[in-house]
Scaffold this active site. Structure first.
Site, mmCIF file in Angstrom:
data_model
loop_
_atom_site.group_PDB
_atom_site.id
_atom_site.type_symbol
_atom_site.label_atom_id
_atom_site.label_comp_id
_atom_site.label_asym_id
_atom_site.label_seq_id
_atom_site.Cartn_x
_atom_site.Cartn_y
_atom_site.Cartn_z
ATOM 1 N N TYR A 253 -2.769 -0.427 11.017
ATOM 2 C CA TYR A 253 -2.850 -0.909 9.636
ATOM 3 C C TYR A 253 -1.580 -0.543 8.875
ATOM 4 O O TYR A 253 -0.994 -1.375 8.182
ATOM 5 C CB TYR A 253 -4.067 -0.321 8.923
ATOM 6 C CG TYR A 253 -4.025 -0.550 7.427
ATOM 7 C CD1 TYR A 253 -4.231 -1.817 6.896
ATOM 8 C CD2 TYR A 253 -3.738 0.503 6.549
ATOM 9 C CE1 TYR A 253 -4.155 -2.034 5.529
ATOM 10 C CE2 TYR A 253 -3.669 0.296 5.187
ATOM 11 C CZ TYR A 253 -3.868 -0.979 4.682
ATOM 12 O OH TYR A 253 -3.785 -1.191 3.323
ATOM 13 N N SER B 8 0.848 -1.184 0.000
ATOM 14 C CA SER B 8 0.000 0.000 0.000
ATOM 15 C C SER B 8 0.882 1.231 0.000
ATOM 16 O O SER B 8 2.023 1.189 0.481
ATOM 17 C CB SER B 8 -0.889 0.017 1.249
ATOM 18 O OG SER B 8 -1.560 1.256 1.393
#
Length: 285
Positions: free
Chosen positions: A155, A142
């Site tokens: 996260y 990501s």
């Protein structure tokens, strides 16, 4: 639009994709099938894979938090083909909340999927890849592995971990003819944003000292994913995965979306002071 079958795809071998029930995984498996690859689409529940099976993918149950399930899936592919030709580690999700208030049991569960499941899948496919002297591993990371928003610290930590693991792995397995690439998507419209916003909402309470921050974070998340300039569909990531699987000289990293490239550059070049200013502006903190 279908893609012409490339005869060189046979050298890639079968492609095993995790987390194909929806979103990036489903789009990736579908595009790989259309491009002529033998694709094993996997998910915890195979009833979520019926469309991919109809499109030509082979389906397998795979829960990346279960050693038995992971081992069985890899063995099934190896029993038929001798090895997994390319592994696309896509399974993952976001558990959002402040560092102080987030339930650490939920954080551990997220790490089991996003980090340890990914790592174990790599461990399982590598022996046969090394023996064959070829293979591809594509990890879906990501842009959040390169910078951190408040309320997303845990996260982001999983995606920072994927960055480190992928960097180490790439150099460890290069001598064996195995290529490793990391995909760093920006905002991609999938079920992810609903999960992220749901976990924030669950943590939010009027009595929380972070209530205003949580509200601002949920608002920023929703507006970001709704913005067509900032967010795109999962097919954009699938196209990049296809490049990483097929390229003779795949890149070590692929950043997906111009907005992601801009934010990574701002964090990398601007330093803490610039980044903290961006955060304050974004969250009106």
């Amino acid at each position: 639009m279908s893609h012409p079958t490339n005869p060189e795809h046979t050298s890639t071998g079968p492609v095993l994709v995790t987390g194909c029930s929806s979103g990036i995984g489903a789009a990736t498996a579908d595009l790989l099938v259309k491009a002529g690859h033998t694709v094993y689409a996997t998910a915890r529940r195979t009833d979520t894979l019926t469309e991919l099976e109809s499109a030509g993918a082979r389906v397998l149950p795979l829960d990346v938090t279960s050693e038995e399930s992971m081992t069985a899936a890899v063995r099934a592919v190896e029993a038929e083909h001798g090895r997994v030709g390319a592994l696309v580690n896509n399974a993952g999700y976001g558990e959002y909340g402040t560092i102080e208030e987030t339930d650490l049991d939920k954080v551990r569960q997220m790490f089991e999927t996003n980090v340890f499941g990914l790592s174990r899948m790599v461990q399982l496919v590598l022996p046969a890849m090394r023996a064959a002297g070829t293979g591809r591993i594509v990890n879906i990371g990501s842009m959040g592995g390169r910078f951190t928003w408040p309320v997303g610290g845990y996260y982001h930590a999983t995606k920072y971990a994927v960055e480190a693991i992928t960097d180490a792995l790439r150099n460890e397995v290069r001598p064996f003819g195995i290529h490793v690439s990391l995909i760093e998507p920006g905002l991609i419209r999938t079920r992810f944003e609903g999960t992220a916003m749901g976990s924030e909402a669950a943590a939010e309470a009027q009595s929380s000292p972070y209530a205003a921050l949580l509200t601002a974070s949920a608002s920023a998340t929703g507006s970001g994913y709704a913005n067509p300039v900032l967010a795109t569909g999962p097919e954009s990531v699938a196209r990049v995965v296809l490049k990483a699987v097929e390229s003779g000289r795949p890149r070590s990293r692929y950043v997906v979306t111009p907005a992601a490239r801009a934010m990574i550059a701002a964090r990398t070049l601007g330093g803490d002071r610039v980044w903290d200013g961006i955060v304050r502006q974004q969250f009106k903190a």
